[in-house]
Design a protein around this motif. Structure first.
Motif, PDB file in Angstrom:
ATOM      1  N   UNK A 181     -18.380  -1.065 -15.036  1.00  0.00           N
ATOM      2  CA  UNK A 181     -17.209  -1.447 -15.124  1.00  0.00           C
ATOM      3  C   UNK A 181     -16.562  -1.264 -13.833  1.00  0.00           C
ATOM      4  N   UNK A 182     -15.652  -3.622 -13.941  1.00  0.00           N
ATOM      5  CA  UNK A 182     -14.904  -3.450 -12.540  1.00  0.00           C
ATOM      6  C   UNK A 182     -14.254  -3.576 -12.666  1.00  0.00           C
ATOM      7  N   UNK A 183     -12.892  -2.385 -11.519  1.00  0.00           N
ATOM      8  CA  UNK A 183     -12.021  -2.519 -11.239  1.00  0.00           C
ATOM      9  C   UNK A 183     -11.096  -2.726 -10.393  1.00  0.00           C
ATOM     10  N   UNK A 184     -10.232  -3.769 -10.445  1.00  0.00           N
ATOM     11  CA  UNK A 184      -9.488  -4.276  -9.139  1.00  0.00           C
ATOM     12  C   UNK A 184      -8.607  -3.375  -8.855  1.00  0.00           C
ATOM     13  N   UNK A 185      -7.850  -3.019  -7.737  1.00  0.00           N
ATOM     14  CA  UNK A 185      -6.932  -2.357  -7.276  1.00  0.00           C
ATOM     15  C   UNK A 185      -6.296  -3.554  -5.860  1.00  0.00           C
ATOM     16  N   UNK A 186      -5.189  -1.845  -6.352  1.00  0.00           N
ATOM     17  CA  UNK A 186      -3.981  -3.212  -5.186  1.00  0.00           C
ATOM     18  C   UNK A 186      -3.605  -2.377  -4.416  1.00  0.00           C
ATOM     19  N   UNK A 187      -3.813  -2.899  -2.912  1.00  0.00           N
ATOM     20  CA  UNK A 187      -2.978  -1.793  -2.155  1.00  0.00           C
ATOM     21  C   UNK A 187      -1.439  -1.254  -2.322  1.00  0.00           C
ATOM     22  N   UNK A 188      -0.640   0.066  -1.629  1.00  0.00           N
ATOM     23  CA  UNK A 188       0.445  -0.213  -1.871  1.00  0.00           C
ATOM     24  C   UNK A 188       1.550  -1.550  -1.545  1.00  0.00           C
ATOM     25  N   UNK A 189       2.254  -1.518  -0.940  1.00  0.00           N
ATOM     26  CA  UNK A 189       3.073  -2.137  -0.611  1.00  0.00           C
ATOM     27  C   UNK A 189       4.258  -2.124  -0.816  1.00  0.00           C
ATOM     28  N   UNK A 190       5.242  -2.267  -0.056  1.00  0.00           N
ATOM     29  CA  UNK A 190       7.338  -2.871  -0.408  1.00  0.00           C
ATOM     30  C   UNK A 190       7.152  -1.531  -0.849  1.00  0.00           C
ATOM     31  N   UNK A 191       7.585  -0.194   0.008  1.00  0.00           N
ATOM     32  CA  UNK A 191       8.005   1.394  -0.143  1.00  0.00           C
ATOM     33  C   UNK A 191       9.066   0.891   0.243  1.00  0.00           C
ATOM     34  N   UNK A 192      10.087   1.534  -1.033  1.00  0.00           N
ATOM     35  CA  UNK A 192      11.502   1.402  -0.882  1.00  0.00           C
ATOM     36  C   UNK A 192      12.210   2.881  -1.788  1.00  0.00           C
ATOM     37  N   UNK A 193      13.505   3.233  -1.323  1.00  0.00           N
ATOM     38  CA  UNK A 193      13.904   4.658  -1.164  1.00  0.00           C
ATOM     39  C   UNK A 193      15.655   4.004  -1.911  1.00  0.00           C
ATOM     40  N   UNK A 194      15.580   4.604  -3.210  1.00  0.00           N
ATOM     41  CA  UNK A 194      17.064   4.553  -3.650  1.00  0.00           C
ATOM     42  C   UNK A 194      17.475   6.092  -4.130  1.00  0.00           C
ATOM     43  N   UNK A 195      18.600   5.775  -3.991  1.00  0.00           N
ATOM     44  CA  UNK A 195      19.422   4.582  -3.831  1.00  0.00           C
ATOM     45  C   UNK A 195      19.764   4.377  -2.083  1.00  0.00           C
TER      46      UNK A 195
END
Length: 385
Positions: A181-195
């Motif tokens: 199995x090949x699993x492509x990961x994406x690093x976390x980006x653009x963290x935001x707080x709501x509201x």
């Protein structure tokens, strides 16, 4: 790595977020490892190395052994640490044909090569690669498939097929590898707080809940909350409840995904700052709505009661006044025996017989004496004079 993915990578700034798990590291770093590469397995987890317990093919194999060893038999291996539990399994292969993928987190934009290997490094010819049962490419002499640059759509199950010379059978065979199995990961980006914006200022006693999220990022993603730079909570939600002045400060969330077996590829995204200012309520603001409603109801009742009392008093006074006006005058008391009754006559008649105003005249009336006789007028005058 794709330039569209913005990330913040810190090596030692913050500790790893989320619960730690036991990991089984492989050297050389290929999945699946093959027996003829003299594979070393290393167990990583909390506690001392001497507390490591090893499992092979689902059975306890070594008790309280070292945290690493060189594999001499094919099979499926796991290690256990008292505090972090059992590791994911690692299968050490000894098959005729093996398709290998780098044993690390495969990130979008990486350069990745899959290689098809024959048993004991024997030559392989006419290699075909497949993804989800679809043939991708056929090589007459090549044994590697490049997936560079890596994209999300490259994720899936791969296998290879080729010709290998077998000394046992004395000829060429065409084995097929086990799927990998090949699993492509994406690093976390653009963290935001709501509201993203709070009412300024927030009054003490108001409920406040903040949520942290990321625009992109492969699971597992963990979240850490900071107030004025210090960790205060973990998890995607920060529930402050009924806030007080002590909750004032600058808040940020840190999103983290720890990718790969080795745990060295840790990516973090820091959200923009969110300022929270809490002001104390006025005295009446601190009264709960239920209490305020009760007080208002009591005051209204008192006002109505006072109105009823005042109205009753006014009605009673008016009724007494009307009763007094309508009552007949009391008759004069009867004169006692021996008293002379005087009356003023306010009018007389003139010569024509018509009444006309004159000066008052005195009329005398003689009352009987104590023995029933009439008194002499002189006696009356004497009494008067």
């Amino acid at each position: 790595m794709a330039g569209t993915v913005a990330l913040v990578l810190w090596a030692q700034t913050l500790g790893l977020a989320g619960a730690q798990t036991t990991q089984l590291l492989v050297q050389p770093p290929w999945t699946p490892p093959v027996l003829w590469d003299r594979v070393t397995l290393t167990c990583q987890g909390s506690g001392t190395a001497a507390a490591t317990t090893w499992h092979k093919d689902g059975q306890r194999w070594r008790l309280q052994g070292p945290d690493r060893f060189v594999v001499t038999e094919s099979g499926t291996y796991q290690c256990d640490r008292p505090s972090t539990g059992l590791s994911p399994p690692v299968n050490v292969s000894n098959a005729w044909l093996v398709l290998q993928v780098p044993a690390r987190a495969l990130l979008e934009g990486d350069t990745v090569t899959l290689r098809c290997r024959g048993w004991q490094n024997k030559p392989v010819t006419s290699v075909s690669f497949y993804r989800e049962e679809k043939q991708l490419q056929l090589f007459r002499d090549g044994t590697e498939l490049s997936l560079s640059p890596l994209r999300l759509h490259h994720s899936g199950r791969y296998r290879c097929r080729g010709w290998v010379y077998s000394e046992v059978s004395g000829g060429w065979i065409e084995p097929e590898s086990a799927p990998v199995t090949v699993t492509v990961h994406v690093p976390v980006a653009n963290a935001t707080i709501s509201p993203g914006a709070l009412a300024q200022p927030v009054r003490a006693g108001d409920p406040v809940t903040l949520r942290c999220s990321v625009q992109v990022g492969s699971a597992p993603v963990t979240f850490t909350w900071l107030r004025n730079g210090n960790e205060v909570a973990r998890g995607p939600l920060l529930e402050l409840g009924d806030v007080h002045v002590g909750h004032s400060g600058t808040y940020q969330c840190v999103a983290t995904n720890q990718l790969g077996q080795d745990g060295h590829r840790v990516f973090r995204a820091l959200s923009p700052e969110l300022a929270l200012t809490v002001t104390p309520r006025a005295h009446w603001d601190t009264v709960s709505p239920a209490v305020a409603a009760g007080v208002g109801g009591s005051l209204l009742f008192l006002v109505l009661l006072l109105g009823v009392i005042v109205g009753w008093h006014r009605w009673h006074r008016l009724a007494a006044r009307k009763h007094q006006e309508r009552a007949p005058p009391e008759p004069p008391p009867a004169p006692e025996e021996g008293e002379v009754l005087y009356s003023l006559v306010g009018s007389t008649r003139n010569a024509g017989g018509s009444p006309h105003a004159t000066s008052p005249q005195v009329t005398y009336a003689e009352l009987p004496g104590p023995h029933g006789r009439q008194q002499d007028p002189s006696d009356i005058y004497e009494n008067v004079l």
